[in-house]
Design a protein around this motif. Structure first.
Motif, PDB file in Angstrom:
ATOM      1  N   LEU A 171       0.833  -1.347   0.009  1.00  0.00           N
ATOM      2  CA  LEU A 171       0.047   0.064   0.041  1.00  0.00           C
ATOM      3  C   LEU A 171       0.817   1.352   0.093  1.00  0.00           C
ATOM      4  N   PHE A 172       1.927   1.191   0.894  1.00  0.00           N
ATOM      5  CA  PHE A 172       2.860   2.420   0.831  1.00  0.00           C
ATOM      6  C   PHE A 172       3.269   2.695  -0.482  1.00  0.00           C
ATOM      7  N   VAL A 173       3.821   1.445  -1.205  1.00  0.00           N
ATOM      8  CA  VAL A 173       4.500   1.624  -2.699  1.00  0.00           C
ATOM      9  C   VAL A 173       3.468   2.230  -3.580  1.00  0.00           C
ATOM     10  N   ALA A 174       1.962   1.704  -3.254  1.00  0.00           N
ATOM     11  CA  ALA A 174       1.198   2.454  -4.351  1.00  0.00           C
ATOM     12  C   ALA A 174       1.027   3.813  -3.939  1.00  0.00           C
ATOM     13  N   GLY A 175       1.014   4.404  -2.768  1.00  0.00           N
ATOM     14  CA  GLY A 175       1.042   5.619  -2.191  1.00  0.00           C
ATOM     15  C   GLY A 175       2.178   6.641  -2.986  1.00  0.00           C
ATOM     16  N   PHE A 176       3.448   5.906  -3.091  1.00  0.00           N
ATOM     17  CA  PHE A 176       4.532   6.761  -3.660  1.00  0.00           C
ATOM     18  C   PHE A 176       4.120   6.762  -5.150  1.00  0.00           C
ATOM     19  N   LEU A 177       3.603   5.719  -5.929  1.00  0.00           N
ATOM     20  CA  LEU A 177       3.350   5.658  -7.025  1.00  0.00           C
ATOM     21  C   LEU A 177       2.186   6.672  -7.382  1.00  0.00           C
ATOM     22  N   GLY A 178       1.245   6.660  -6.663  1.00  0.00           N
ATOM     23  CA  GLY A 178       0.067   7.856  -6.680  1.00  0.00           C
ATOM     24  C   GLY A 178       0.776   9.039  -6.638  1.00  0.00           C
ATOM     25  N   GLU A 179       1.784   9.189  -5.879  1.00  0.00           N
ATOM     26  CA  GLU A 179       2.216  10.637  -5.772  1.00  0.00           C
ATOM     27  C   GLU A 179       2.891  11.016  -6.858  1.00  0.00           C
ATOM     28  N   LEU A 180       3.730   9.930  -7.692  1.00  0.00           N
ATOM     29  CA  LEU A 180       4.451  10.368  -8.726  1.00  0.00           C
ATOM     30  C   LEU A 180       3.493  10.574  -9.916  1.00  0.00           C
ATOM     31  N   ILE A 181       2.630   9.974 -10.152  1.00  0.00           N
ATOM     32  CA  ILE A 181       1.442  10.110 -11.064  1.00  0.00           C
ATOM     33  C   ILE A 181       0.563  11.157 -10.943  1.00  0.00           C
ATOM     34  N   SER A 182       0.476  11.729  -9.588  1.00  0.00           N
ATOM     35  CA  SER A 182      -0.259  13.180  -9.616  1.00  0.00           C
ATOM     36  C   SER A 182       0.638  14.158  -9.727  1.00  0.00           C
ATOM     37  N   ARG A 183       1.738  13.918  -9.425  1.00  0.00           N
ATOM     38  CA  ARG A 183       2.796  15.395  -9.696  1.00  0.00           C
ATOM     39  C   ARG A 183       3.103  15.454 -11.153  1.00  0.00           C
ATOM     40  N   ASN A 184       2.548  14.495 -11.744  1.00  0.00           N
ATOM     41  CA  ASN A 184       2.788  14.734 -13.259  1.00  0.00           C
ATOM     42  C   ASN A 184       1.267  15.198 -14.092  1.00  0.00           C
ATOM     43  N   ALA A 185       0.326  15.148 -13.089  1.00  0.00           N
ATOM     44  CA  ALA A 185      -1.036  15.317 -13.607  1.00  0.00           C
ATOM     45  C   ALA A 185      -1.322  16.903 -14.015  1.00  0.00           C
ATOM     46  N   PRO A 186      -1.688  16.989 -15.411  1.00  0.00           N
ATOM     47  CA  PRO A 186      -1.916  18.529 -15.618  1.00  0.00           C
ATOM     48  C   PRO A 186      -2.876  19.184 -14.620  1.00  0.00           C
ATOM     49  N   GLU A 187      -3.827  18.671 -14.204  1.00  0.00           N
ATOM     50  CA  GLU A 187      -4.665  19.401 -13.251  1.00  0.00           C
ATOM     51  C   GLU A 187      -4.043  19.492 -11.717  1.00  0.00           C
ATOM     52  N   ARG A 188      -3.003  19.348 -11.600  1.00  0.00           N
ATOM     53  CA  ARG A 188      -2.342  19.165 -10.233  1.00  0.00           C
ATOM     54  C   ARG A 188      -2.561  20.618  -9.469  1.00  0.00           C
ATOM     55  N   ASN A 189      -2.154  21.770 -10.394  1.00  0.00           N
ATOM     56  CA  ASN A 189      -2.236  22.998  -9.750  1.00  0.00           C
ATOM     57  C   ASN A 189      -3.302  23.792 -10.592  1.00  0.00           C
ATOM     58  N   LYS A 190      -4.591  23.134 -11.143  1.00  0.00           N
ATOM     59  CA  LYS A 190      -5.435  23.836 -11.612  1.00  0.00           C
ATOM     60  C   LYS A 190      -6.562  24.264 -10.537  1.00  0.00           C
ATOM     61  N   TYR A 191      -6.818  25.418 -10.328  1.00  0.00           N
ATOM     62  CA  TYR A 191      -7.625  26.055  -9.295  1.00  0.00           C
ATOM     63  C   TYR A 191      -8.667  26.792  -9.990  1.00  0.00           C
ATOM     64  N   GLN A 192      -9.912  26.777  -9.370  1.00  0.00           N
ATOM     65  CA  GLN A 192     -10.871  27.621  -9.885  1.00  0.00           C
ATOM     66  C   GLN A 192     -10.778  29.167  -9.182  1.00  0.00           C
ATOM     67  N   ILE A 193     -10.192  30.037  -9.822  1.00  0.00           N
ATOM     68  CA  ILE A 193     -10.247  31.424  -9.513  1.00  0.00           C
ATOM     69  C   ILE A 193     -11.512  32.148  -9.726  1.00  0.00           C
ATOM     70  N   GLU A 194     -11.987  32.696  -8.674  1.00  0.00           N
ATOM     71  CA  GLU A 194     -13.277  33.406  -9.339  1.00  0.00           C
ATOM     72  C   GLU A 194     -12.873  35.011  -9.751  1.00  0.00           C
TER      73      GLU A 194
END
Ligand code: UDP
Ligand code: MG
Length: 316
Positions: A290-313
């Motif tokens: 599970l821990f390894v899955a967590g690290f992999l998840g972090e690597l994936i979400s770090r590369n996700a284009p929407e990791r820093n996409k916020y709805q600025i009003e």
């Protein structure tokens, strides 16, 4: 332009002319400027020809034709991309939703200030095999999404402020949870309006009973994404640590237990004879994974284009 009506459709040739005439009548009575976007989701009947005929007769018609059947969510997504009206209204093509609701929905968005207004088919004309599971489904959706005032998440008839449809991404079969997507994107003023519902007049329903299984799975995915989407380690790391610690404690008990018996000259069993040893082993292995899955998840979400996409009003 006041209103864009987005209509996803799959093999609905008989309903289209009637539906369009009805929408046109309502729009003219109330003097709205409007467009009607038909999204033909790979129909195998004459639906597209019907849309072409409507287009020739009226400048308000837009048509999008998919090369194959992708599903209702992709159809909505593409319709939303094209929509230009200040208020976007979605409705099913099968005449189950009534265009007469449009003016009131429009008023609720523009005057009462809702971001999204969802229809509620309080009195439904669908078979029981559909209405009962639907009740359960909506109760779960309310709980998980935290949108307590909605009775009918999956109603095809909805109205949106234009920014809402431009900021959410409906994909897969997520059309069932658009209010949840909207809420996650920061559009929290979600209202409901009781709408008239009619029995299907032509054709037949495009969704079977598997809609409920898929619906629940999608709800779990959405909950996971909206809670841990950008911090997967918080989920996997916690579970993994718990599993690992549990296993570790069990191993200590088994190991020290044996030493204790040995030192006191009592008869003792091999560590591998104890069932707890195997439970401990399994639990530590799963914990590590599970821990390894967590690290992999972090690597994936770090590369996700929407990791820093916020709805600025607004920015001043
Ligand atoms: N639909 C679609 N693509 C599909 C399935 C359905 O565009 O793959 C459209 C369908 O033509 C209708 C709407 O989605 O306009 C709702 O479908 P349906 O009436 O079959 O669903 P129900 O009313 O039974 O929930
Ligand atoms: Mg229907």
């Amino acid at each position: 332009m006041d209103i864009s009506v987005v209509i996803p459709l799959y093999n609905e040739e008989e309903s289209l002319p009637e539906l369009y005439a009805w929408i046109e009548r309502v729009m003219q009575e109330h003097g709205f400027t409007y467009e009607v976007i038909f999204v033909n989701d790979g129909s195998t009947d004459r639906s597209w020809q019907v849309i072409e005929e409507l287009k020739q007769r009226s400048p308000h018609v837009k048509g999008i034709k998919f090369r194959r059947n992708y599903g209702k969510s992709p159809a909505l997504y593409c319709g939303f991309e094209q929509a230009e009206g200040n208020v976007v209204i979605t409705m099913d093509a099968d005449l189950q939703d009534s265009p007469d609701e449009i003016p009131e929905l429009y008023r609720m968005i523009t005057v009462e200030g809702y971001d999204l207004v969802s229809g509620w088919k309080q009195k439904r004309y669908d078979p029981l095999s559909k209405t009962i599971p639907t009740k359960l489904f909506n109760a779960t959706a309310r709980k998980v999404s935290g949108i307590k005032n909605l009775h009918d998440f999956n109603c095809g008839l909805k109205a949106y402020r234009c920014e809402v449809v431009k900021s959410i991404e409906v994909y897969g079969e997520m059309h069932r949870y658009i209010p949840y997507l909207a809420k996650t994107a920061g559009f929290g003023r979600i209202g409901e309006k009781v709408v008239h519902h009619q029995a299907r007049k032509y054709g037949k329903t495009k969704f079977g009973l598997n809609r409920f299984v898929n619906g629940y799975l999608d709800l779990i995915s959405l909950w996971f994404l909206s809670t841990f989407g950008v911090k997967p380690m918080h989920f996997f790391g916690l579970l993994g640590s718990l599993m690992f610690i549990l296993g570790f404690i069990a191993v200590l008990i088994v190991g020290f237990g044996k030493l204790y018996y040995m030192n006191h000259g009592m008869p003792y069993r091999l560590v591998t004879d104890s069932p707890y040893f195997y439970l401990a082993l399994t639990s530590m292995i799963i914990g590590t994974q599970l821990f390894v899955a967590g690290f992999l998840g972090e690597l994936i979400s770090r590369n996700a284009p929407e990791r820093n996409k916020y709805q600025i009003e607004k920015i001043l």
